[in-house]
Design a protein around this motif. Sequence first.
Motif, mmCIF file in Angstrom:
data_model
loop_
_atom_site.group_PDB
_atom_site.id
_atom_site.type_symbol
_atom_site.label_atom_id
_atom_site.label_comp_id
_atom_site.label_asym_id
_atom_site.label_seq_id
_atom_site.Cartn_x
_atom_site.Cartn_y
_atom_site.Cartn_z
ATOM 1 N N LYS A 258 -10.490 -61.437 14.045
ATOM 2 C CA LYS A 258 -10.447 -60.695 12.841
ATOM 3 C C LYS A 258 -9.213 -60.434 12.546
ATOM 4 C CE LYS A 258 -14.945 -58.132 13.321
ATOM 5 N NZ LYS A 258 -15.601 -56.732 13.713
ATOM 6 N N ALA A 259 -8.119 -60.077 13.404
ATOM 7 C CA ALA A 259 -6.688 -60.133 13.124
ATOM 8 C C ALA A 259 -6.254 -61.500 12.534
ATOM 9 C CB ALA A 259 -6.080 -59.762 14.363
ATOM 10 N N ARG A 260 -6.643 -62.401 12.965
ATOM 11 C CA ARG A 260 -6.148 -64.041 12.539
ATOM 12 C C ARG A 260 -6.927 -64.146 11.083
ATOM 13 N NH1 ARG A 260 -2.944 -68.229 13.424
ATOM 14 N NH2 ARG A 260 -3.777 -69.960 12.680
ATOM 15 N N TYR A 261 -8.078 -63.605 11.097
ATOM 16 C CA TYR A 261 -8.630 -63.614 9.645
ATOM 17 C C TYR A 261 -7.881 -62.939 8.528
ATOM 18 C CZ TYR A 261 -12.221 -62.375 5.991
ATOM 19 O OH TYR A 261 -12.783 -62.129 4.741
ATOM 20 N N GLU A 262 -7.900 -61.450 8.778
ATOM 21 C CA GLU A 262 -7.062 -60.660 7.973
ATOM 22 C C GLU A 262 -5.670 -61.278 7.458
ATOM 23 O OE1 GLU A 262 -7.921 -58.231 6.371
ATOM 24 O OE2 GLU A 262 -10.126 -58.204 7.399
ATOM 25 N N ALA A 263 -4.733 -61.975 8.548
ATOM 26 C CA ALA A 263 -3.704 -62.559 8.252
ATOM 27 C C ALA A 263 -3.638 -63.741 7.204
ATOM 28 C CB ALA A 263 -2.843 -63.103 9.627
ATOM 29 N N LEU A 264 -5.009 -64.332 7.479
ATOM 30 C CA LEU A 264 -4.856 -65.630 6.537
ATOM 31 C C LEU A 264 -5.870 -65.455 5.581
ATOM 32 C CD1 LEU A 264 -5.606 -68.129 9.632
ATOM 33 C CD2 LEU A 264 -3.378 -67.801 8.354
ATOM 34 N N LYS A 265 -6.478 -64.283 5.254
ATOM 35 C CA LYS A 265 -7.548 -63.855 4.247
ATOM 36 C C LYS A 265 -7.083 -64.493 2.834
ATOM 37 C CE LYS A 265 -9.274 -60.108 3.252
ATOM 38 N NZ LYS A 265 -9.726 -58.835 3.345
ATOM 39 N N ALA A 266 -5.873 -64.148 2.493
ATOM 40 C CA ALA A 266 -5.192 -64.355 1.126
ATOM 41 C C ALA A 266 -4.984 -65.810 0.929
ATOM 42 C CB ALA A 266 -4.022 -63.465 0.955
ATOM 43 N N GLN A 267 -4.488 -66.539 1.943
ATOM 44 C CA GLN A 267 -4.249 -67.787 1.616
ATOM 45 C C GLN A 267 -5.433 -69.023 1.845
ATOM 46 O OE1 GLN A 267 -2.553 -65.883 3.990
ATOM 47 N NE2 GLN A 267 -0.422 -65.509 3.283
ATOM 48 N N ARG A 268 -5.971 -68.438 3.059
ATOM 49 C CA ARG A 268 -7.029 -69.479 3.254
ATOM 50 C C ARG A 268 -8.374 -69.286 2.943
ATOM 51 N NH1 ARG A 268 -6.121 -71.748 8.689
ATOM 52 N NH2 ARG A 268 -8.430 -72.131 8.635
ATOM 53 N N PHE A 269 -8.858 -68.084 2.844
ATOM 54 C CA PHE A 269 -10.318 -67.538 2.675
ATOM 55 C C PHE A 269 -10.515 -67.043 1.187
ATOM 56 C CE2 PHE A 269 -9.533 -67.286 7.179
ATOM 57 C CZ PHE A 269 -10.018 -68.444 7.629
ATOM 58 N N THR A 270 -9.651 -66.970 0.599
ATOM 59 C CA THR A 270 -9.741 -66.325 -0.909
ATOM 60 C C THR A 270 -9.486 -67.374 -1.840
ATOM 61 O OG1 THR A 270 -8.783 -64.153 -0.140
ATOM 62 C CG2 THR A 270 -8.844 -64.687 -2.412
ATOM 63 N N THR A 271 -10.498 -67.683 -2.972
ATOM 64 C CA THR A 271 -10.296 -68.381 -3.903
ATOM 65 C C THR A 271 -9.902 -67.602 -4.955
ATOM 66 O OG1 THR A 271 -12.174 -69.877 -3.040
ATOM 67 C CG2 THR A 271 -11.521 -70.097 -5.379
ATOM 68 N N ALA A 272 -8.758 -67.944 -5.768
ATOM 69 C CA ALA A 272 -8.355 -66.964 -6.848
ATOM 70 C C ALA A 272 -9.063 -67.121 -8.201
ATOM 71 C CB ALA A 272 -6.982 -67.424 -6.943
ATOM 72 N N GLU A 273 -8.934 -66.236 -8.913
ATOM 73 C CA GLU A 273 -9.642 -66.259 -10.088
ATOM 74 C C GLU A 273 -8.947 -67.375 -10.927
ATOM 75 O OE1 GLU A 273 -9.677 -63.347 -14.456
ATOM 76 O OE2 GLU A 273 -9.752 -62.509 -12.272
ATOM 77 N N THR A 274 -9.670 -68.220 -11.636
ATOM 78 C CA THR A 274 -9.332 -69.105 -12.635
ATOM 79 C C THR A 274 -9.949 -68.832 -14.183
ATOM 80 O OG1 THR A 274 -11.129 -70.612 -12.197
ATOM 81 C CG2 THR A 274 -9.058 -70.965 -10.845
ATOM 82 N N ARG A 275 -8.990 -69.243 -15.053
ATOM 83 C CA ARG A 275 -9.455 -69.050 -16.561
ATOM 84 C C ARG A 275 -9.097 -70.408 -17.174
ATOM 85 N NH1 ARG A 275 -9.186 -63.239 -18.922
ATOM 86 N NH2 ARG A 275 -10.110 -62.146 -16.982
ATOM 87 N N THR A 276 -10.109 -70.706 -18.077
ATOM 88 C CA THR A 276 -9.986 -71.756 -19.031
ATOM 89 C C THR A 276 -9.200 -71.354 -20.221
ATOM 90 O OG1 THR A 276 -11.804 -73.147 -17.971
ATOM 91 C CG2 THR A 276 -10.978 -74.058 -19.910
ATOM 92 N N VAL A 277 -8.207 -71.903 -20.486
ATOM 93 C CA VAL A 277 -7.382 -71.371 -21.567
ATOM 94 C C VAL A 277 -7.290 -72.199 -22.978
ATOM 95 C CG1 VAL A 277 -5.347 -70.169 -22.418
ATOM 96 C CG2 VAL A 277 -6.243 -69.838 -20.139
ATOM 97 N N GLU A 278 -7.422 -71.847 -24.156
ATOM 98 C CA GLU A 278 -7.307 -72.774 -25.341
ATOM 99 C C GLU A 278 -6.028 -72.064 -26.116
ATOM 100 O OE1 GLU A 278 -11.598 -74.884 -26.034
ATOM 101 O OE2 GLU A 278 -11.210 -73.044 -27.207
ATOM 102 N N GLN A 279 -5.412 -72.688 -26.997
ATOM 103 C CA GLN A 279 -4.376 -72.208 -27.692
ATOM 104 C C GLN A 279 -4.276 -72.873 -29.217
ATOM 105 O OE1 GLN A 279 -0.483 -72.216 -25.932
ATOM 106 N NE2 GLN A 279 -0.279 -74.503 -26.758
#
Length: 637
Positions: A258-279
């Motif tokens: 769990k300690a390893r998971y928390e250390a890596l969660k943001a980089q390895r186990f989190t898929t950031a929000e994405t947006r398709t943008v038009e302009q």
Amino acid sequence: MMMQGIRKASQGLLGKLVISVLFGVLILAFAIWGVGDIFRGYGRNEVAKVGKTEIGIEQVRSAYQTEIQNLIRQQRRQISPEMARAIGLDRQVLSRLVNEATLDQTAQSMGLAVSDETIRNLIFDDPVFRDASGQFSSARFNELLRTNGYSEQSYVALQRSTILRQQVAELISGGFTLPTALQEIGNRLRNEKRSVTFARLPASAAGEIAAPTEDQLKTFFNDRKIAFRAPEYRTASILAITADAVADPAKVTDDEAKARYEALKAQRFTTAETRTVEQIPFPTVEEAQAAKAKIDGGETFDEIATERNIAFKDLTLGTFTREQIFDPAVREAAFALDQGAVSAPVQSAFGTVLLRVTKVDAQSVRSYEEVAEEVKKEIATGRAASRITELHDKIEDERASAKPLAEIAKQFNLTLRTAGPMSQGMTRPDGSQEESLPGGDATLRAIFASDIGVDNEAIRLPQNAGYVWFDVSKIDPSRDRGFDEVRKEVEAQWRADETATKLSAKARELVQKLDKGEAFATVAASAGLTVETAADIGRQEQRPELPANVVTQVFGTAAGKANSAAGADGGRILFKVDSATVPPYVRTTQEADNFVRLLSANLSEGLLLQYVAERQAKLGVSINEAAFRNATGGVQN
């Protein structure tokens, strides 16, 4: 007793005469050959002789050890003298020394020389010998010479010899210029493209193959006995320690994971929000504000884009995470919008724009429960690296005490694998395939280079991934197999040969029709074949529809002519070369320049090697194999 006999014999006149002659011969021998050669035997310290130049044991031994050390540094692994000899390093060293001796004598016969000033300037200009201020440092010079086993005199002599050899090489091949005609041939070989029309003749096109008689099969077998010979099979015990084999995820606690998971969660186990943008870009803020007012009044974003003659494909900026949008104004505006909403005018780095977000993929996080097994395995594998080194040393200690691999595996709770019986092609006697070995080809080659009862060195896996030990437990030598033992194989091969012969004959008939001018479609239809085409085929290309051997045959057939080649599954491919095109040769391109430099270097090297071989034939070269084995640690007779 011997001395007493000499004294007694010297008392008479005849004895004194004999003793005088005997000692005279000994004194003459000392004068001619020296003390050492009387006891060692003349020529035994000479590994090779090129003309008048002798290459001694110590010279070969020193050069050989230097090359082994260089190889160790390159491979980052221990290289034993036996392994070095197995790859031919000893012969390479001897060949180099013989070639150098040849060039040295050639330079001497030509009267070439190198001045002391040239050597001095070469050393002073060498950046290796400069200090931090960029000036030549005698202290650094002497330190580097000592480190590499040179005295000042030997280093100067080496540089002088090297320059002289380079001068000879330059005289022989330095002025070589690649003829334009040869450059154009190279252009054709590299860049020619061909187009073909082709059709596949399946094995069934050969027609019915009558069952062979027993005499036919036996004759076929007797003519090809060597093809049905059983290969050598070997059986070996294999012990491998790798991170995967040594790692024990069960020993990793949940708290650690769990300690390893928390250390890596943001980089390895989190898929950031994405947006398709038009302009939609605007030349002024006022025009953008007017367009936004229209959208607020009921017009759509797409209608505004149409009014401004912006194609749909040009509307989309792309799909991004927040960090991927480099413009801060666009980033903040895009990630503040709801899906489908249109922004107020945004002052971006490239002008005023209206933005629309067409799709939002929310951030997602894999839970600990989903990745717990993966995290524990990763932690265990990381810990295994240090355990591998520890295990290696312990296993080597046990091997040194002549303990069998089976006992070592049991002692350290490791899996011992029995591989084989298997051939060098990794096949078993029943035709099945042996599972891949840890260490792959390196392990397989080592097994077939060893013998029963030999204490083999551990094979180090690439990238320090572990080690493999093996013991050859059984060798089934290659042998002739009887007809009854391989009858099925004989019949299968006989049928394959008969089919190939009939297909080849049929293909020749079709090729003759094509070369007489009949249309490919007509010829193919008469044989019930489907016509296919392939364009812009390169000489080195491999395509699913045209294997490499077919492409080779295509480029060996004149344009406008037909031919055939063996295809997959026992069939043949009938083809006609429709065109052969070669782009004009432009000598100023980078490709042409690279080709000229590469081919010129290869041809220059070939000329120099031919010249050296001719010089060696004139000077005479002799090799003392016994001394050579002595110098390189080989087995003595």
